[in-house]
Design an enzyme around this catalytic site. Structure first.
Site, PDB file in Angstrom:
ATOM      1  N   VAL A  15      72.554 -31.403 -76.177  1.00 24.27           N
ATOM      2  CA  VAL A  15      72.731 -30.927 -76.707  1.00 24.27           C
ATOM      3  C   VAL A  15      72.367 -29.678 -76.688  1.00 24.27           C
ATOM      4  O   VAL A  15      70.489 -29.585 -76.579  1.00 24.27           O
ATOM      5  CB  VAL A  15      72.566 -30.322 -78.609  1.00 24.27           C
ATOM      6  CG1 VAL A  15      73.076 -29.232 -79.284  1.00 24.27           C
ATOM      7  CG2 VAL A  15      73.808 -31.527 -78.954  1.00 24.27           C
TER       8      VAL A  15
ATOM      9  N   ALA B 213      66.547 -28.002 -76.567  1.00 24.78           N
ATOM     10  CA  ALA B 213      67.718 -28.556 -76.053  1.00 24.78           C
ATOM     11  C   ALA B 213      67.497 -29.847 -77.056  1.00 24.78           C
ATOM     12  O   ALA B 213      66.127 -30.273 -77.063  1.00 24.78           O
ATOM     13  CB  ALA B 213      68.709 -28.741 -74.577  1.00 24.78           C
ATOM     14  N   LYS B 214      67.876 -31.228 -77.000  1.00 20.43           N
ATOM     15  CA  LYS B 214      67.974 -32.478 -77.048  1.00 20.43           C
ATOM     16  C   LYS B 214      69.435 -33.430 -76.442  1.00 20.43           C
ATOM     17  O   LYS B 214      70.470 -32.684 -76.367  1.00 20.43           O
ATOM     18  CB  LYS B 214      67.443 -32.623 -78.344  1.00 20.43           C
ATOM     19  CG  LYS B 214      67.036 -33.762 -79.028  1.00 20.43           C
ATOM     20  CD  LYS B 214      65.099 -33.455 -78.915  1.00 20.43           C
ATOM     21  CE  LYS B 214      64.315 -35.067 -79.295  1.00 20.43           C
ATOM     22  NZ  LYS B 214      63.416 -34.690 -78.521  1.00 20.43           N
ATOM     23  N   GLY B 215      68.771 -34.956 -75.846  1.00 23.10           N
ATOM     24  CA  GLY B 215      70.043 -35.566 -75.466  1.00 23.10           C
ATOM     25  C   GLY B 215      69.496 -36.705 -75.686  1.00 23.10           C
ATOM     26  O   GLY B 215      68.325 -36.999 -76.252  1.00 23.10           O
TER      27      GLY B 215
ATOM     28  N   ASP C 196      61.563 -39.224 -74.148  1.00 26.53           N
ATOM     29  CA  ASP C 196      61.265 -39.066 -75.560  1.00 26.53           C
ATOM     30  C   ASP C 196      62.032 -40.542 -75.803  1.00 26.53           C
ATOM     31  O   ASP C 196      61.081 -41.520 -75.205  1.00 26.53           O
ATOM     32  CB  ASP C 196      62.758 -38.831 -75.892  1.00 26.53           C
ATOM     33  CG  ASP C 196      63.361 -37.977 -77.508  1.00 26.53           C
ATOM     34  OD1 ASP C 196      62.369 -38.225 -78.680  1.00 26.53           O
ATOM     35  OD2 ASP C 196      63.272 -36.598 -77.687  1.00 26.53           O
TER      36      ASP C 196
END
Length: 411
Positions: free
Chosen positions: A56, A101-103, A142
């Site tokens: 995202v 952002a992150k994923g 992460d």
């Protein structure tokens, strides 16, 4: 309350305080792009396995998007959306030129061999390589990922785009990772705590701390706080919780936790119920584990005068209200744990320049950013007559809104 609801609520309160136009408010909330890809790999036994990978990308008004990649069996799209949005505000609060952002990939890394993880990471990178990039979107480790994962992404990305160390941060030192990155979030927590205590005429020395979570952030925070004269009276992790009201011997505990993969069974302390860790008697509570741990069920029993949010969204909005009525001061996550992304920025800068810094420079720069960040948050608190969480949110949202308007995107 789930992460997305809480983050949206804080955003809307901040937007109201700032008097943002409703169209602008709406455009700031909607993610720039959501990517979902299928990743199929041959397993070691020759069978095929399919996984879903996603990213995202929330906002790029202030610069390339930035955020972690997690490997976890239950990757909840709402949570990823919330964390991507949180990164947008966090990078703005830290005043580094990034968006959020992150994923990740829906998989259980514990069930996959090292070579399966490598194949999965490379396939994922092949699917998104033209959507990430040094000036587009810069991933980082992460949950369930680390320096090795970043090394594989870098190598796979470089096959398409030439050697590009700045495409990911949190890399091994040998591939252009930054010194001081490992301790960065914990060190940022130390600097943030110092800035807050300073404001109240106190210092770290002599204060009693309780830390929930003894992973990377919790253990570094414990080590650095005790080196600065703080007394850590209780800690917990997945294995259990321990307490010593005279203060834990942190160097010994770090060795014990390394050898035994957790704090359980440490000789220099008494075991306690992990569920009571947050309500132990102390001056400063540092939740450094999961989100949502401080809620309306336990908020009334918390004895700490200060809470430093080293984890992401550890405090529910209901608990926020209860605690502020009690006069507890909460240093919010989007400021308190921004040390990691700040040093990631330093890593990216070093890679782009092709010039690496020594560790002392990294730590000094981090202190400058954290100290200035606290001052900026306090300014917003005065301007809008609000608590530290709203001070941080108004600061972040305002910076992103200003960049958006200046770029002419609010039409």
């Amino acid at each position: 309350m789930n992460a997305l609801v809480a983050t949206n609520r804080n955003f809307k309160l901040a937007a109201r305080l700032l008097g943002l136009d409703s169209k602008l408010e709406k455009s700031l909330l909607i993610p720039f792009r959501e990517i979902k890809v299928e990743c199929t790999i041959p397993k070691d036994d020759g069978t095929l396995a399919s996984f879903v990978g996603f990213r995202v990308q929330h906002d790029n008004a202030r610069g390339p998007m930035k955020g972690g990649i997690r490997y976890h069996p239950e990757v909840d799209p709402d949570e990823v959306n919330a964390l991507a949005q949180l990164m947008t505000w966090k990078t703005a609060v830290a005043n580094i030129p990034y968006g959020g952002a992150k994923g990740g990939i829906g998989c259980d890394p514990g069930e996959l061999s090292n070579s399966e993880l490598e194949r999965l990471t490379r396939v994922f990178t092949q699917k998104i390589h033209d959507l990430i990039g040094i000036h587009t979107d810069v991933p980082a480790p992460d949950m369930g990922t680390g320096p090795q994962t970043m090394a594989w992404i870098l190598d796979e990305y470089s096959k398409f785009h030439g050697y590009s160390p700045a495409v990911v941060t949190g890399k091994p030192i040998d591939l252009g990772g930054s010194l001081g990155r490992d301790a960065a979030t914990g060190r940022g927590v130390l600097f943030a705590t110092e800035a807050l205590l300073n404001e109240h005429g106190k210092s770290i020395s002599g204060q009693r701390f309780v830390i929930q979570g003894f992973g990377n952030v919790g253990s570094w925070a414990a080590q650095l706080i005790s080196e600065n004269g703080g007394k850590i009276v209780a800690v917990s992790d997945i294995t259990g919780a321990i307490k010593n009201s005279k203060g834990l011997d942190i160097p010994s505990l770090l060795n014990h936790a390394k050898e035994n993969r957790g704090v359980k069974g440490f000789k220099g302390a008494d075991p306690i119920d992990p569920n009571t860790i947050l309500i132990e008697d102390c001056d400063i509570l540092i939740p450094a584990a999961l989100g949502g741990v401080i809620n309306r069920d336990n908020a009334n029993e918390i004895k700490a005068k200060f809470i430093i949010e080293a984890a992401n969204h550890p405090t529910d909005p209901e608990a926020d209200e209860i605690l502020s009525k009690k006069g507890v001061v909460i240093l919010p996550d989007i400021y308190a744990n921004s040390g990691g992304v700040t040093v990631s920025y330093f890593e990216w800068v070093q890679n782009i320049q092709g010039f690496m810094w020594d560790e002392e420079k990294v730590n000094n720069e981090l202190k400058t950013y954290m100290t200035r960040g606290f001052r900026d948050v306090k300014e917003m608190c005065k301007t809008h007559n609000c608590d530290l969480r709203m001070g941080a949110f108004t600061l972040g949202v305002n910076r992103v809104a200003r960049a958006t308007v200046l770029r002419g995107w609010e039409a």
